[in-house]
Design an enzyme around this catalytic site. Structure first.
Site, mmCIF file in Angstrom:
data_model
loop_
_atom_site.group_PDB
_atom_site.id
_atom_site.type_symbol
_atom_site.label_atom_id
_atom_site.label_comp_id
_atom_site.label_asym_id
_atom_site.label_seq_id
_atom_site.Cartn_x
_atom_site.Cartn_y
_atom_site.Cartn_z
ATOM 1 N N LYS A 1 16.870 13.316 -8.010
ATOM 2 C CA LYS A 1 15.971 12.742 -7.017
ATOM 3 C C LYS A 1 15.538 11.343 -7.421
ATOM 4 O O LYS A 1 15.296 11.077 -8.596
ATOM 5 C CB LYS A 1 14.748 13.648 -6.869
ATOM 6 C CG LYS A 1 15.115 15.024 -6.324
ATOM 7 C CD LYS A 1 13.987 16.017 -6.450
ATOM 8 C CE LYS A 1 13.764 16.454 -7.871
ATOM 9 N NZ LYS A 1 12.745 17.515 -8.011
ATOM 10 N N THR B 1 1.917 12.525 -2.389
ATOM 11 C CA THR B 1 3.240 13.147 -2.515
ATOM 12 C C THR B 1 3.256 14.201 -3.625
ATOM 13 O O THR B 1 4.304 14.503 -4.174
ATOM 14 C CB THR B 1 4.298 12.070 -2.824
ATOM 15 O OG1 THR B 1 3.857 11.336 -3.971
ATOM 16 C CG2 THR B 1 4.508 11.133 -1.666
ATOM 17 N N GLY C 1 3.731 17.496 -5.336
ATOM 18 C CA GLY C 1 4.507 18.684 -4.968
ATOM 19 C C GLY C 1 5.798 18.398 -4.219
ATOM 20 O O GLY C 1 6.439 19.311 -3.703
ATOM 21 N N THR C 2 6.209 17.125 -4.194
ATOM 22 C CA THR C 2 7.441 16.774 -3.472
ATOM 23 C C THR C 2 8.660 17.509 -4.036
ATOM 24 O O THR C 2 9.495 18.015 -3.282
ATOM 25 C CB THR C 2 7.710 15.252 -3.576
ATOM 26 O OG1 THR C 2 6.483 14.582 -3.377
ATOM 27 C CG2 THR C 2 8.705 14.788 -2.552
ATOM 28 N N GLY C 3 8.739 17.560 -5.391
ATOM 29 C CA GLY C 3 9.894 18.204 -6.035
ATOM 30 C C GLY C 3 9.934 19.694 -5.744
ATOM 31 O O GLY C 3 10.990 20.254 -5.425
ATOM 32 N N CYS C 4 8.768 20.341 -5.848
ATOM 33 C CA CYS C 4 8.682 21.790 -5.566
ATOM 34 C C CYS C 4 9.119 22.049 -4.132
ATOM 35 O O CYS C 4 9.886 22.979 -3.842
ATOM 36 C CB CYS C 4 7.238 22.287 -5.700
ATOM 37 S SG CYS C 4 6.450 21.904 -7.256
HETATM 38 O O1 PXL Z 1 5.370 19.158 -9.560
HETATM 39 C C1 PXL Z 1 5.620 19.931 -10.670
HETATM 40 C C2 PXL Z 1 4.805 21.188 -10.676
HETATM 41 C C3 PXL Z 1 5.423 22.387 -10.528
HETATM 42 N N1 PXL Z 1 4.770 23.563 -10.567
HETATM 43 C C4 PXL Z 1 3.443 23.595 -10.750
HETATM 44 C C5 PXL Z 1 2.752 22.425 -10.898
HETATM 45 C C6 PXL Z 1 3.439 21.177 -10.866
HETATM 46 C C7 PXL Z 1 2.727 19.926 -11.019
HETATM 47 O O2 PXL Z 1 1.549 19.825 -11.198
HETATM 48 O O3 PXL Z 1 1.446 22.477 -11.080
HETATM 49 C C8 PXL Z 1 2.736 24.890 -10.780
#
Ligand code: PXL
Length: 274
Positions: free
Chosen positions: A180, A210, A212-215
């Site tokens: 990404k 943004t 949590g974009t990756g999740c």
């Molecule tokens: O964005 C990565 C991420 C993934 N999972 C959890 C997170 C974070 C970032 O803070 O808290 C639970």
């Protein structure tokens, strides 16, 4: 009637922007039935992560196996796992499952907190060849492509462009890789699918919220795979979804706020507040 089922195995961000809660919102908004198993409970908001409490391996195994022995997932997204023991647990639980697995190799939060223990890196590297798609951000890709890759603190900087990192990691770990571009300030992502690299252009949106974009991207890809789309279409549609929910312009919290996961949901039970 039935519905495609997607399971997220991830950490809990109680502020709802990242992790399991973001994944479940994403599943709902992308038309699949969502299930979730929690690996670690964090205490965090849009500014900081103040605590990470891992589940016991026994509890996590029970969470996953009880859910999937009754309702079989059509795809799985794996996010933050936190420790070497929990990675081993997840690998064991998924080993006999006939469903594509998307792995987001979460190592560090956007606010800079380590979300994976240093001694868990070797375990993560054993898991990567077993998944169908790996979705590192640029710093994670640099780290995984490096030779000196046992310590996240002494990250080796390869300086290579994301398209080269995608192919390098894909060949090294024998899996498809989506690197990404977000951390390079470019909205473009690069997918190595096992034979070639393809660019997935994105739109730059002026919105700092943004978190949590990756999740969200990885869980949207898993939802699309569960619906039967191929990898390329799954990535393209997931990028469109993330662009839509960033563009909605939600502004909550004092730091990098969450996205509006429900922005594209319209129906009898959604109300307009704006
Ligand atoms: O964005 C990565 C991420 C993934 N999972 C959890 C997170 C974070 C970032 O803070 O808290 C639970």
């Amino acid at each position: 009637m039935t519905r495609p089922v997607t399971l997220s195995i991830a950490g809990l961000d109680p502020s709802g922007g990242a992790g399991l809660i973001a994944d479940i919102k994403t599943f709902l908004a992308n038309g699949v039935y969502g299930m979730g198993a929690v690996t670690c409970v964090t205490a965090q908001n849009t500014v900081k992560v103040s605590l990470v409490t891992p589940m016991t391996p026994e509890a996590l195994e029970d969470e996953i196996m009880t859910a999937i022995s009754d309702i079989r997932p059509d795809a799985v997204k794996v996010g933050m796992m936190g420790t070497a023991e929990l990675i081993r647990t997840v690998r064991g639980c998924l080993s006999g499952l006939d469903a594509p697995v998307v792995l987001d190799p979460v190592m560090i939060s956007s606010s800079g907190t380590a979300l994976l223990k240093e001694d868990a890196i070797d375990e993560l590297k054993k898991f990567i060849p077993e998944v169908n798609l790996l979705t590192p951000n640029y710093p994670e890709a640099e780290f995984l492509a490096g030779e000196n890759d046992t310590d996240t603190r002494s990250r080796e900087k390869t300086g290579k462009p994301p398209e080269q990192l995608a192919e390098l990691i894909g060949k090294k770990y024998h899996t498809a890789v989506l690197v990404k571009g977000g951390h390079l300030s470019t909205p473009d992502d690069y997918l190595y699918d096992g034979s070639s690299v393809k660019k997935y252009p994105g739109l730059h949106i002026e919105n700092p919220n943004t978190h949590g974009t990756g999740c969200t991207l990885s869980s949207a890809i898993a939802a699309n795979l569960a619906k039967g789309h191929d990898l390329s279409a799954s990535v393209r549609l997931a990028k469109e979804y993330v662009t839509t929910i960033i563009s909605a312009g939600l502004d909550l919290g004092a730091g990098h706020g969450p996205m509006d996961h429900g922005a594209a949901l319209r129906g009898d039970f959604t109300e307009e507040y704006c």
